[in-house]
Scaffold this active site. Structure first.
Site, short mmCIF file in Angstrom:
data_model
loop_
_atom_site.label_atom_id
_atom_site.label_comp_id
_atom_site.label_asym_id
_atom_site.label_seq_id
_atom_site.Cartn_x
_atom_site.Cartn_y
_atom_site.Cartn_z
N THR A 131 0.83 -1.20 0.00
CA THR A 131 0.00 0.00 0.00
C THR A 131 0.87 1.26 0.00
OG1 THR A 131 -1.46 1.29 1.43
CG2 THR A 131 -0.11 -0.32 2.52
N ASP A 132 0.30 2.36 -0.50
CA ASP A 132 1.01 3.64 -0.43
C ASP A 132 1.02 4.18 1.00
OD1 ASP A 132 -1.67 4.40 -0.18
OD2 ASP A 132 -1.65 5.80 -1.85
N GLU A 133 0.23 3.57 1.89
CA GLU A 133 0.16 4.09 3.27
C GLU A 133 1.48 3.90 4.02
OE1 GLU A 133 -3.53 3.37 5.32
OE2 GLU A 133 -4.61 3.11 3.45
N TYR A 156 -1.82 -0.55 10.94
CA TYR A 156 -1.97 -1.22 9.64
C TYR A 156 -0.77 -0.92 8.74
CZ TYR A 156 -3.28 -1.64 4.71
OH TYR A 156 -3.27 -1.93 3.37
N LYS A 160 2.28 -3.36 7.29
CA LYS A 160 2.55 -3.54 5.86
C LYS A 160 4.00 -3.13 5.55
CE LYS A 160 0.12 -4.65 2.94
NZ LYS A 160 -0.26 -5.99 2.40
P1 NAD Z 1 -9.52 -7.60 2.25
O1 NAD Z 1 -9.49 -7.29 3.72
O2 NAD Z 1 -10.77 -7.36 1.47
O3 NAD Z 1 -9.12 -9.14 2.01
C1 NAD Z 1 -8.10 -9.76 2.73
C2 NAD Z 1 -8.20 -11.25 2.48
O4 NAD Z 1 -7.13 -11.89 3.19
C3 NAD Z 1 -9.52 -11.87 3.01
O5 NAD Z 1 -10.03 -12.78 2.08
C4 NAD Z 1 -9.08 -12.57 4.28
O6 NAD Z 1 -9.89 -13.71 4.59
C5 NAD Z 1 -7.66 -13.00 3.94
N1 NAD Z 1 -6.81 -13.17 5.13
C6 NAD Z 1 -6.71 -12.34 6.20
N2 NAD Z 1 -5.86 -12.87 7.10
C7 NAD Z 1 -5.42 -14.05 6.57
C8 NAD Z 1 -4.50 -15.04 7.03
N3 NAD Z 1 -3.88 -14.94 8.22
N4 NAD Z 1 -4.27 -16.11 6.24
C9 NAD Z 1 -4.90 -16.24 5.03
N5 NAD Z 1 -5.78 -15.33 4.56
C10 NAD Z 1 -6.02 -14.24 5.33
O7 NAD Z 1 -8.29 -6.79 1.65
P2 NAD Z 1 -8.13 -6.10 0.23
O8 NAD Z 1 -8.70 -4.75 0.30
O9 NAD Z 1 -8.56 -7.04 -0.82
O10 NAD Z 1 -6.55 -5.93 0.18
C11 NAD Z 1 -5.72 -6.92 -0.41
C12 NAD Z 1 -4.27 -6.48 -0.28
O11 NAD Z 1 -4.11 -5.22 -0.93
C13 NAD Z 1 -3.82 -6.29 1.16
O12 NAD Z 1 -2.50 -6.79 1.28
C14 NAD Z 1 -3.86 -4.78 1.36
O13 NAD Z 1 -2.89 -4.37 2.31
C15 NAD Z 1 -3.52 -4.29 -0.04
N6 NAD Z 1 -4.06 -2.96 -0.37
C16 NAD Z 1 -5.41 -2.73 -0.34
C17 NAD Z 1 -5.91 -1.47 -0.71
C18 NAD Z 1 -7.39 -1.17 -0.73
O14 NAD Z 1 -7.77 -0.06 -1.08
N7 NAD Z 1 -8.25 -2.12 -0.43
C19 NAD Z 1 -5.02 -0.46 -1.06
C20 NAD Z 1 -3.65 -0.73 -1.05
C21 NAD Z 1 -3.18 -1.98 -0.72
P1 TYD Z 2 -10.85 3.77 4.13
O1 TYD Z 2 -11.82 3.28 3.11
O2 TYD Z 2 -10.93 3.20 5.52
O3 TYD Z 2 -9.39 3.60 3.53
P2 TYD Z 2 -7.94 4.14 4.09
O4 TYD Z 2 -8.05 4.52 5.50
O5 TYD Z 2 -7.09 2.93 3.88
O6 TYD Z 2 -7.55 5.29 3.21
O7 TYD Z 2 -11.01 5.34 4.25
C1 TYD Z 2 -10.83 6.19 3.14
C2 TYD Z 2 -10.93 7.62 3.63
O8 TYD Z 2 -12.27 7.86 4.07
C3 TYD Z 2 -10.05 7.93 4.84
O9 TYD Z 2 -9.54 9.24 4.73
C4 TYD Z 2 -10.99 7.82 6.02
C5 TYD Z 2 -12.33 8.27 5.44
N1 TYD Z 2 -13.54 7.66 6.03
C6 TYD Z 2 -14.58 8.48 6.51
O10 TYD Z 2 -14.52 9.71 6.43
N2 TYD Z 2 -15.68 7.87 7.03
C7 TYD Z 2 -15.80 6.52 7.14
O11 TYD Z 2 -16.82 6.01 7.65
C8 TYD Z 2 -14.73 5.69 6.64
C9 TYD Z 2 -14.81 4.19 6.72
C10 TYD Z 2 -13.62 6.32 6.10
#
Ligand code: NAD
Ligand code: TYD
Length: 350
Positions: A131-133, A156, A160
């Site tokens: 992630t960019d975070e 988080y 990561k």
């Molecule tokens: P998500 O939370 O929707 O899915 C995570 C999946 O991992 C789930 O299916 C969960 O059951 C599985 N999981 C969790 N713990 C586990 C374990 N111990 N063993 C096996 N499986 C396990 O997450 P996502 O949004 O699909 O994100 C996927 C990846 O992308 C993550 O690594 C996250 O850090 C990264 N990412 C997500 C975003 C975003 O916007 N969603 C942005 C940047 C990076």
């Molecule tokens: P989120 O979807 O939790 O992603 P991330 O924290 O990984 O960026 O949140 C996106 C943005 O939206 C973040 O700045 C927090 C804000 N947010 C709210 O304002 N209200 C909400 O209920 C949630 C879940 C997020």
């Protein structure tokens, strides 16, 4: 035929990636390893149940025996590692599981791959989705690039960051062909309803408050999940070993803009309930809330020729349409343990 292990393939991005691979490739066997936590849902993958190119294994990446069993059962060539605890707000409520899955789990996966592959990495690939975070927060200007120093601010992003460093070390120490992608916030189908965009869509539908943290001015660089999947597929196959690639689509929006856009589209669908924006409620800010994320994706564009194909205007409409058409999917989630999380996070009856 190559065998690709997709960890976390039952989650949001992982399941979209499985769809992307199986829709676009005929030369891959996809094996999903997923613990099926609250965020994992087998329904996300049900369309492939009977496809011989697809297998599912339930297991925990932080448990050596679970991971080893998968490597013994299948001859794994490539790994696309998505499994993680992924929600900042949950990491604030309880960080332990984040360290376990994100740091220890990534280590167990790397170490099992290294030992099973017996340090012979010919034809092998390990793609780590991050992630960019990990870069912390930006001010009003500037962009994250692959050179930005790490400065994570939440449990988080810190977990990561730890996993990214472990992945890097397996390249420098053992020569494992790893590639890391650091992307911005994704949106699209199968997004778990506690994240900003699906939460706002479903709360609009149910006439519930739309909780905006702080003043709503925090900025994210929103990436449609299908564009993200094409970037990951490219990086997995063609990314240079040991490199990282920042993935984003130069689509910065503040949170209030996102919520207002969703409200306007919901007004078109349900004019009798317009304006949905009357549901917006400013609530207490998230502790350590990063102000701005924005990616400069020049490296992946130039080096790998990646091009996003979805505009935000269309993709946000498609996303809303998907939630309107897939009531069964989210109804089941909303009726379960999700309610407990929602009450502890928002402390509201509405
Ligand atoms: P998500 O939370 O929707 O899915 C995570 C999946 O991992 C789930 O299916 C969960 O059951 C599985 N999981 C969790 N713990 C586990 C374990 N111990 N063993 C096996 N499986 C396990 O997450 P996502 O949004 O699909 O994100 C996927 C990846 O992308 C993550 O690594 C996250 O850090 C990264 N990412 C997500 C975003 C975003 O916007 N969603 C942005 C940047 C990076
Ligand atoms: P989120 O979807 O939790 O992603 P991330 O924290 O990984 O960026 O949140 C996106 C943005 O939206 C973040 O700045 C927090 C804000 N947010 C709210 O304002 N209200 C909400 O209920 C949630 C879940 C997020």
């Amino acid at each position: 035929m190559k065998t690709v292990l997709v960890t976390g393939g039952a989650g949001f991005i992982g399941s979209n990636f499985v769809h992307y691979l199986l829709e676009n490739r005929n030369d891959l066997h996809v094996v999903v390893l997923d613990k099926l936590t609250y965020a994992g849902n087998l329904k996300n993958l049900s369309r492939w149940e009977k496809d011989s190119r697809f297998s599912f294994e339930k297991g925990d990446i932080a448990e050596k025996n679970d991971v080893l069993a998968v490597f013994q059962k299948y001859s794994i060539d490539w790994i696309a590692h998505f499994a993680a605890e992924s929600h900042v707000d949950r990491s604030i409520l309880g960080p332990e599981e984040f360290v376990r899955t994100n740091v220890v789990g990534t280590f167990v996966l790397l170490e099992t791959a290294r030992t099973t592959w017996n340090q012979n990495f010919e034809g092998k690939r390990f793609l780590h989705v991050s992630t960019d975070e990990v870069y912390g927060t930006l001010g009003e200007s500037g962009f994250f690039t692959e050179e930005t120093p790490y400065a994570p601010n939440s449990p988080y992003s810190a977990s990561k960051a730890g996993s990214d460093h472990l992945v890097r070390s397996y390249f420098h120490t053992y020569g494992m062909p790893v590639v890391t992608t650091n992307c911005s916030n994704n949106y699209g189908p199968f997004h778990f309803p506690e994240k900003l965009i699906p939460l706002m869509i479903l709360n609009c539908l149910h006439g519930k408050n739309l909780p905006v943290y702080g003043d709503g001015k925090n900025i994210r660089d929103w990436l449609f999940v299908k564009d993200h999947c094409s970037a990951i597929a490219l990086a997995l196959e063609k990314g240079r070993a040991g490199e990282t690639y920042a993935v984003g689509t130069r689509n910065e929006k503040n949170n209030l803009e996102i919520v207002e856009t969703i409200c306007k589209i919901m007004d078109e669908h349900f004019p009798e309930k317009a304006p949905h924006s009357k549901l917006i409620q400013f609530v207490k800010d998230r502790p350590g809330h990063d102000f701005r994320y924005a990616i400069d994706p020049s490296k992946i564009e130039k080096e790998l020729g990646w091009k996003p194909v979805y505009s935000f205007e269309k993709a946000i409409r498609d996303t809303i349409q998907w939630y309107l058409e897939n009531e069964d999917w989210w109804k089941e989630i909303l009726s379960g343990k999700y309610q407990e999380y929602y009450s502890s996070q928002y402390d509201t009856g509405k």
